[in-house]
Design a protein around this motif. Structure first.
Motif, PDB file in Angstrom:
ATOM      1  N   GLU A  90      33.195  57.606  34.131  1.00 30.59           N
ATOM      2  CA  GLU A  90      33.208  56.133  33.941  1.00 30.59           C
ATOM      3  C   GLU A  90      31.794  55.828  33.153  1.00 30.59           C
ATOM      4  N   VAL A  92      29.734  52.962  32.277  1.00 32.23           N
ATOM      5  CA  VAL A  92      29.496  51.332  32.424  1.00 32.23           C
ATOM      6  C   VAL A  92      28.338  50.926  31.787  1.00 32.23           C
ATOM      7  N   ARG A  94      26.073  47.247  31.244  1.00 30.68           N
ATOM      8  CA  ARG A  94      25.955  45.884  32.031  1.00 30.68           C
ATOM      9  C   ARG A  94      24.980  45.205  31.338  1.00 30.68           C
ATOM     10  N   ALA A  98      25.085  42.696  38.497  1.00 27.42           N
ATOM     11  CA  ALA A  98      26.162  42.555  39.366  1.00 27.42           C
ATOM     12  C   ALA A  98      26.781  43.531  40.118  1.00 27.42           C
ATOM     13  N   GLY A  99      27.393  43.347  41.195  1.00 26.52           N
ATOM     14  CA  GLY A  99      28.170  44.417  41.673  1.00 26.52           C
ATOM     15  C   GLY A  99      27.070  45.494  42.202  1.00 26.52           C
ATOM     16  N   SER A 100      27.571  46.617  42.005  1.00 26.80           N
ATOM     17  CA  SER A 100      26.833  47.778  42.495  1.00 26.80           C
ATOM     18  C   SER A 100      25.385  48.002  42.148  1.00 26.80           C
ATOM     19  N   LEU A 101      25.180  47.358  40.948  1.00 25.41           N
ATOM     20  CA  LEU A 101      23.788  47.482  40.407  1.00 25.41           C
ATOM     21  C   LEU A 101      22.848  46.436  41.543  1.00 25.41           C
ATOM     22  N   TYR A 121      29.220  57.290  35.372  1.00 27.08           N
ATOM     23  CA  TYR A 121      29.901  57.535  37.230  1.00 27.08           C
ATOM     24  C   TYR A 121      30.686  58.717  36.900  1.00 27.08           C
ATOM     25  N   ASP A 129      33.329  58.231  43.504  1.00 28.54           N
ATOM     26  CA  ASP A 129      32.859  58.004  42.266  1.00 28.54           C
ATOM     27  C   ASP A 129      31.028  57.718  41.987  1.00 28.54           C
ATOM     28  N   ASP A 175      29.429  42.698  32.586  1.00 31.85           N
ATOM     29  CA  ASP A 175      29.659  44.563  32.627  1.00 31.85           C
ATOM     30  C   ASP A 175      31.050  44.901  32.281  1.00 31.85           C
ATOM     31  N   PHE A 176      31.168  45.967  31.959  1.00 33.62           N
ATOM     32  CA  PHE A 176      32.393  46.554  31.871  1.00 33.62           C
ATOM     33  C   PHE A 176      32.341  48.049  32.127  1.00 33.62           C
ATOM     34  N   LYS A 177      33.705  48.871  32.183  1.00 36.45           N
ATOM     35  CA  LYS A 177      33.787  50.205  32.233  1.00 36.45           C
ATOM     36  C   LYS A 177      34.623  50.742  31.133  1.00 36.45           C
ATOM     37  N   THR A 198      38.889  45.641  34.256  1.00 35.70           N
ATOM     38  CA  THR A 198      37.607  46.684  33.963  1.00 35.70           C
ATOM     39  C   THR A 198      36.378  45.926  33.740  1.00 35.70           C
ATOM     40  N   CYS A 199      36.352  44.754  33.478  1.00 35.24           N
ATOM     41  CA  CYS A 199      35.362  44.030  32.820  1.00 35.24           C
ATOM     42  C   CYS A 199      35.003  42.960  33.874  1.00 35.24           C
ATOM     43  N   ARG A 220      38.826  41.302  44.692  1.00 34.48           N
ATOM     44  CA  ARG A 220      38.088  41.933  45.463  1.00 34.48           C
ATOM     45  C   ARG A 220      37.511  41.069  46.458  1.00 34.48           C
TER      46      ARG A 220
HETATM   47  N1  UDP Z   1      34.527  49.346  37.137  1.00 36.54           N
HETATM   48  C1  UDP Z   1      35.864  49.413  36.876  1.00 36.54           C
HETATM   49  N2  UDP Z   1      36.444  50.777  37.689  1.00 36.54           N
HETATM   50  C2  UDP Z   1      35.881  51.116  38.576  1.00 36.54           C
HETATM   51  C3  UDP Z   1      34.314  50.924  38.947  1.00 36.54           C
HETATM   52  C4  UDP Z   1      33.690  50.102  38.216  1.00 36.54           C
HETATM   53  O1  UDP Z   1      36.551  49.242  35.991  1.00 36.54           O
HETATM   54  O2  UDP Z   1      36.244  52.188  39.370  1.00 36.54           O
HETATM   55  C5  UDP Z   1      34.085  48.017  36.363  1.00 36.54           C
HETATM   56  C6  UDP Z   1      34.086  46.800  37.300  1.00 36.54           C
HETATM   57  O3  UDP Z   1      34.964  46.093  37.128  1.00 36.54           O
HETATM   58  C7  UDP Z   1      32.821  46.347  36.582  1.00 36.54           C
HETATM   59  C8  UDP Z   1      31.802  47.418  36.009  1.00 36.54           C
HETATM   60  O4  UDP Z   1      32.789  48.494  35.865  1.00 36.54           O
HETATM   61  O5  UDP Z   1      33.000  45.485  35.436  1.00 36.54           O
HETATM   62  C9  UDP Z   1      30.669  47.708  36.901  1.00 36.54           C
HETATM   63  O6  UDP Z   1      31.331  47.961  38.479  1.00 36.54           O
HETATM   64  P1  UDP Z   1      30.234  48.149  39.589  1.00 36.54           P
HETATM   65  O7  UDP Z   1      29.411  49.505  39.385  1.00 36.54           O
HETATM   66  O8  UDP Z   1      29.435  47.067  39.723  1.00 36.54           O
HETATM   67  O9  UDP Z   1      31.167  48.587  40.851  1.00 36.54           O
HETATM   68  P2  UDP Z   1      32.020  47.575  41.737  1.00 36.54           P
HETATM   69  O10 UDP Z   1      30.825  46.583  42.146  1.00 36.54           O
HETATM   70  O11 UDP Z   1      32.957  46.734  40.887  1.00 36.54           O
HETATM   71  O12 UDP Z   1      32.256  48.540  42.842  1.00 36.54           O
END
Ligand code: UDP
Length: 250
Positions: A90, A92, A94, A98-101, A121, A129, A175-177, A198-199, A220
């Motif tokens: 994956e 990504v 950014r 946001a999110g995991s960051l 990832y 992942d 952000d997006f994947k 995915t965004c 989520r």
């Molecule tokens: N994302 C995705 N599929 C995944 C993990 C992440 O499409 O399996 C996208 C998610 O929607 C976001 C970006 O990748 O736009 C970054 O995601 P993040 O690592 O912050 O993970 P999350 O917080 O979504 O678990």
């Protein structure tokens, strides 16, 4: 019509064979999952919405000279695509924290990054992942040095084009994947989908941190009005694709 041959069923799509061995049919589902499929649900109409949004964005990126797997859409939730071997990565990008960051670095939600951050990832549900380093990518032979550089360059180009497109829709691309695949001619193609699944997309017309969320974070985080947000993104994307037709309608 003869029974379709199912090649693969994932969380959000079913892949069918076609008469042409170089082409497969991707059917987008309404099923939604989050947190490595610990949270499951349905977003009514999502399959058709994400398929249409992805179609517009793939067509747009093709016009920007980014090679994608997209061919056409025989129905609202079906996309014919070039058959590729998906890299188990994956990618990504950014622009805003946001999110995991935020969870992993402590950066505050909404902090604008000095420059876009590209991360890789490992697409591996059993391992959750995990985030990969360049050396781990090489160690696991998930990509060559050259492919890593190519993926990073392509991801940054997509970020530039997509950020501009969404900005014209009054949406911020947080952000997006992306996922990439290799076709029969060893070409690297942008694959999978580009959608509110995915965004992360924030509405520029809203300042409230919950109301501005127009993507899968509504699912989520149980923010409600998930279908409305996806539909609104589709309408803005279609209007941006076809601004004259939209003006004539009014
Ligand atoms: N994302 C995705 N599929 C995944 C993990 C992440 O499409 O399996 C996208 C998610 O929607 C976001 C970006 O990748 O736009 C970054 O995601 P993040 O690592 O912050 O993970 P999350 O917080 O979504 O678990």
């Amino acid at each position: 019509m003869p029974d379709r041959i199912l090649l693969y069923e994932g969380k959000a799509k079913i892949i069918y064979a076609t008469e042409n061995p170089e082409i497969v049919l991707a059917e987008f589902k309404d099923d939604a999952t989050a947190f490595n499929a610990l949270k499951r649900g349905t977003i009514s109409g999502k399959g058709a919405i994400n398929c249409q949004i992805s179609q517009v964005l793939f067509q747009y990126l093709e016009q920007c000279s980014i090679a994608t797997h997209w061919i056409d859409c025989p129905s609202l939730n079906q996309m014919r695509v070039k058959k590729v071997k998906i890299l188990p990565l994956e990618v990504v990008v950014r622009n805003i924290a946001a999110g995991s960051l935020c969870q992993q670095t402590g950066l505050p939600l909404g902090e604008v990054l000095v420059r876009p951050l590209v991360e890789f990832y490992y697409k591996n549900d059993a391992l959750g992942d995990p985030l990969l380093t360049r050396d781990r990518l090489l160690l696991l032979k998930l990509a060559t040095e050259n492919q890593i550089d190519q993926l990073k360059k392509l991801a940054l180009e997509c970020d530039r084009y997509l950020s501009e497109f969404f900005s014209n829709c009054n949406l911020t691309l947080v952000d997006f994947k992306l996922e990439f695949g290799i076709d029969g001619k060893s070409q690297l193609l942008l694959a999978d989908e580009i959608s509110p699944d995915t965004c992360r997309l924030w509405d520029n017309l809203e300042t409230d941190p919950q109301n501005r969320v127009m993507d899968k974070d509504r699912f989520r985080q149980d923010l409600g009005k998930v279908e409305n947000a996806y539909q609104q993104v589709l309408e803005r994307v279609l209007a941006q694709k076809n601004p004259t037709r939209n003006r004539e309608k009014k």
